[in-house]
Design a protein around this motif. Sequence first.
Motif, PDB file in Angstrom:
ATOM      1  N   PHE A   1       0.849  -1.184   0.000  1.00  0.00           N
ATOM      2  CA  PHE A   1       0.000   0.000   0.000  1.00  0.00           C
ATOM      3  C   PHE A   1       0.891   1.243   0.000  1.00  0.00           C
ATOM      4  N   ASP A   2       0.525   2.199  -0.814  1.00  0.00           N
ATOM      5  CA  ASP A   2       1.274   3.446  -0.858  1.00  0.00           C
ATOM      6  C   ASP A   2       0.803   4.323   0.308  1.00  0.00           C
ATOM      7  N   PHE A   3       1.323   4.016   1.477  1.00  0.00           N
ATOM      8  CA  PHE A   3       0.877   4.680   2.698  1.00  0.00           C
ATOM      9  C   PHE A   3       2.069   5.234   3.448  1.00  0.00           C
ATOM     10  N   ASN A   4       2.001   6.511   3.779  1.00  0.00           N
ATOM     11  CA  ASN A   4       3.031   7.178   4.559  1.00  0.00           C
ATOM     12  C   ASN A   4       2.364   7.761   5.802  1.00  0.00           C
ATOM     13  N   PRO A   5       2.638   7.208   6.990  1.00  0.00           N
ATOM     14  CA  PRO A   5       1.952   7.714   8.185  1.00  0.00           C
ATOM     15  C   PRO A   5       2.259   9.164   8.504  1.00  0.00           C
ATOM     16  N   GLN A   6       3.340   9.709   7.929  1.00  0.00           N
ATOM     17  CA  GLN A   6       3.689  11.109   8.155  1.00  0.00           C
ATOM     18  C   GLN A   6       3.198  12.024   7.044  1.00  0.00           C
ATOM     19  N   GLY A   7       2.615  11.448   5.992  1.00  0.00           N
ATOM     20  CA  GLY A   7       2.181  12.247   4.857  1.00  0.00           C
ATOM     21  C   GLY A   7       0.702  12.581   4.917  1.00  0.00           C
TER      22      GLY A   7
ATOM     23  N   ILE B   1      -3.072  11.911   4.564  1.00  0.00           N
ATOM     24  CA  ILE B   1      -3.824  10.691   4.808  1.00  0.00           C
ATOM     25  C   ILE B   1      -5.310  10.979   4.614  1.00  0.00           C
ATOM     26  N   HIS B   2      -5.992  10.028   3.997  1.00  0.00           N
ATOM     27  CA  HIS B   2      -7.435  10.152   3.817  1.00  0.00           C
ATOM     28  C   HIS B   2      -8.115  10.127   5.192  1.00  0.00           C
ATOM     29  N   PRO B   3      -9.227  10.863   5.361  1.00  0.00           N
ATOM     30  CA  PRO B   3      -9.898  10.883   6.671  1.00  0.00           C
ATOM     31  C   PRO B   3     -10.263   9.498   7.204  1.00  0.00           C
ATOM     32  N   LEU B   4     -10.535   8.538   6.322  1.00  0.00           N
ATOM     33  CA  LEU B   4     -10.856   7.190   6.804  1.00  0.00           C
ATOM     34  C   LEU B   4      -9.659   6.511   7.461  1.00  0.00           C
ATOM     35  N   LEU B   5      -8.452   6.998   7.169  1.00  0.00           N
ATOM     36  CA  LEU B   5      -7.240   6.383   7.711  1.00  0.00           C
ATOM     37  C   LEU B   5      -6.556   7.266   8.748  1.00  0.00           C
ATOM     38  N   LYS B   6      -7.244   8.278   9.250  1.00  0.00           N
ATOM     39  CA  LYS B   6      -6.601   9.217  10.165  1.00  0.00           C
ATOM     40  C   LYS B   6      -6.154   8.547  11.462  1.00  0.00           C
ATOM     41  N   VAL B   7      -6.755   7.398  11.800  1.00  0.00           N
ATOM     42  CA  VAL B   7      -6.352   6.706  13.018  1.00  0.00           C
ATOM     43  C   VAL B   7      -4.915   6.194  12.921  1.00  0.00           C
ATOM     44  N   PHE B   8      -4.390   6.080  11.691  1.00  0.00           N
ATOM     45  CA  PHE B   8      -3.025   5.591  11.491  1.00  0.00           C
ATOM     46  C   PHE B   8      -2.013   6.720  11.331  1.00  0.00           C
ATOM     47  N   ALA B   9      -2.437   7.949  11.463  1.00  0.00           N
ATOM     48  CA  ALA B   9      -1.516   9.078  11.307  1.00  0.00           C
ATOM     49  C   ALA B   9      -0.425   9.013  12.372  1.00  0.00           C
TER      50      ALA B   9
ATOM     51  N   MET C   1     -10.913   3.293 -13.266  1.00  0.00           N
ATOM     52  CA  MET C   1     -11.841   4.361 -12.933  1.00  0.00           C
ATOM     53  C   MET C   1     -11.863   5.389 -14.063  1.00  0.00           C
ATOM     54  N   PRO C   2     -13.027   5.687 -14.618  1.00  0.00           N
ATOM     55  CA  PRO C   2     -13.092   6.687 -15.691  1.00  0.00           C
ATOM     56  C   PRO C   2     -12.751   8.071 -15.170  1.00  0.00           C
ATOM     57  N   PRO C   3     -12.332   8.972 -16.055  1.00  0.00           N
ATOM     58  CA  PRO C   3     -11.995  10.334 -15.602  1.00  0.00           C
ATOM     59  C   PRO C   3     -13.154  11.054 -14.938  1.00  0.00           C
ATOM     60  N   THR C   4     -14.377  10.670 -15.306  1.00  0.00           N
ATOM     61  CA  THR C   4     -15.551  11.337 -14.749  1.00  0.00           C
ATOM     62  C   THR C   4     -16.054  10.653 -13.475  1.00  0.00           C
ATOM     63  N   ALA C   5     -15.319   9.684 -12.969  1.00  0.00           N
ATOM     64  CA  ALA C   5     -15.778   8.949 -11.794  1.00  0.00           C
ATOM     65  C   ALA C   5     -15.856   9.871 -10.585  1.00  0.00           C
ATOM     66  N   THR C   6     -16.900   9.701  -9.809  1.00  0.00           N
ATOM     67  CA  THR C   6     -17.070  10.493  -8.591  1.00  0.00           C
ATOM     68  C   THR C   6     -16.484   9.797  -7.366  1.00  0.00           C
ATOM     69  N   ALA C   7     -16.058   8.559  -7.521  1.00  0.00           N
ATOM     70  CA  ALA C   7     -15.459   7.834  -6.400  1.00  0.00           C
ATOM     71  C   ALA C   7     -14.118   8.458  -6.037  1.00  0.00           C
ATOM     72  N   ARG C   8     -13.789   8.414  -4.772  1.00  0.00           N
ATOM     73  CA  ARG C   8     -12.531   8.974  -4.280  1.00  0.00           C
ATOM     74  C   ARG C   8     -11.623   7.843  -3.803  1.00  0.00           C
ATOM     75  N   ARG C   9     -10.345   8.005  -4.057  1.00  0.00           N
ATOM     76  CA  ARG C   9      -9.369   7.009  -3.633  1.00  0.00           C
ATOM     77  C   ARG C   9      -9.046   7.201  -2.157  1.00  0.00           C
ATOM     78  N   VAL C  10      -9.132   6.125  -1.412  1.00  0.00           N
ATOM     79  CA  VAL C  10      -8.731   6.133  -0.011  1.00  0.00           C
ATOM     80  C   VAL C  10      -7.289   5.673   0.130  1.00  0.00           C
ATOM     81  N   LEU C  11      -6.907   4.675  -0.667  1.00  0.00           N
ATOM     82  CA  LEU C  11      -5.567   4.102  -0.593  1.00  0.00           C
ATOM     83  C   LEU C  11      -5.239   3.488  -1.938  1.00  0.00           C
ATOM     84  N   ASN C  12      -3.993   3.654  -2.381  1.00  0.00           N
ATOM     85  CA  ASN C  12      -3.525   3.097  -3.643  1.00  0.00           C
ATOM     86  C   ASN C  12      -2.453   2.051  -3.399  1.00  0.00           C
ATOM     87  N   TYR C  13      -2.127   1.331  -4.468  1.00  0.00           N
ATOM     88  CA  TYR C  13      -1.047   0.350  -4.391  1.00  0.00           C
ATOM     89  C   TYR C  13       0.274   0.990  -4.774  1.00  0.00           C
TER      90      TYR C  13
END
Length: 389
Positions: A120-126, A128-136, A156-168
């Motif tokens: 997961f492309d996750f940096n606890p110091q960077g 962070i999406h609000p759903l992952l704030k517990v890991f800050a 995901m199409p360019p017009t997608a309304t979904a938001r990314r929480v976490l990427n690979y």
Amino acid sequence: VEGFRAARPREGTAGFVSLALAPRPGEQGDLRPEVISDLELATRSLSEQRAVALVNVAGVAEAQADQLAAYVKGGGALLIFAGPRVDGQAYNAVLGPRGLLPGKLSRVVSAGPEQPGFGFDFNPQGEIHPLLKVFAGEQKSGLDTARIFSYWRLEMPPTATARRVLNYRAAAATSEPAKPAAVEGSDADPAITISELGAGRVIFVSTSADAQWTSLPAKPAYVPLMQELFRGAMGRRDQWLNLEVGQSLQLPGWLKLPAAPLLSGPNRKPAPLPSVGASGTENWQSEPLTEPGVYTLTSAQQSWPIVVNAPAAQSDVRTLDGPALRQALGGVAIELHDDKLPSSIAEFESAAGDWSWSLLLAALGLVGIESLLAQRWGHHSVAATDERS
């Protein structure tokens, strides 16, 4: 809803999820999972559920997909966890058109047998999406070290309304080309997304919730991650409990009340809550609530706190410039000055002089003289007191 049901409940595809959500022994948790098979989904009513999760389910019939879509639009929460049993074509054909997928499932991406897998492309110091704030700030949660060996690639199409929480984040040596750092809107493959449909939310996790495709269940982050995802998905379902001054309380249709509800204000005085519509007690709406505070909704032995806050605009402390202030006052004719006195007043004060210090010194002098006279000619003196003693 698990796609594979084992002889032992904890060994099914939803076993890890239910274990992560179950309250600890002796505790009253707000999450109480119930595991059913995908065959039971057609026989269950979803209106009383706070959230529904599809865990490695091969596919959903169109009738159940319509039921899920209506449930989410009405304020429900749907979580979808991928896995080896998921039929991408069936998901695209049935869930996609109903807005229950954030994009198109193209294919399964897997690391080679001698490759370390993905992370997961996750940096606890960077950032962070609000759903992952517990890991800050948490350096050893395991969210940044978990290995993902397979996942469904989501386009995901360019017009997608979904938001990314976490990427690979691609490992150094895999069969897939290296991906850039995962940022919102980049071409990095999404691992977790969140989207809104009607009054509800859909969270999609493109890898498995058990240990078939990832080592995440063995990490300390797994339990809090599952809990935060479910609570984040259910956030909008509780939106009716949080209002602003001037808004009316409207009870959601899925709320099953054992008796006619009563609403009391912060001062414990009853607030009118009449029924509206032709369906009687199933639809209830109050008058606009004008007093901030915590209201209480009761029905038989059940109660819900209704929080009414002042509108956010009233807490805006930004200063206004001249044109904005005139507009806020309705366009009235007003002459505005800065923090300096007008030149005419400044010239008058300069010519008249400032007598304030002189008057203050004179007053202090009179007070001092009065004190001396009181000590000298006062009726009760120290000498007189000594003579009497």
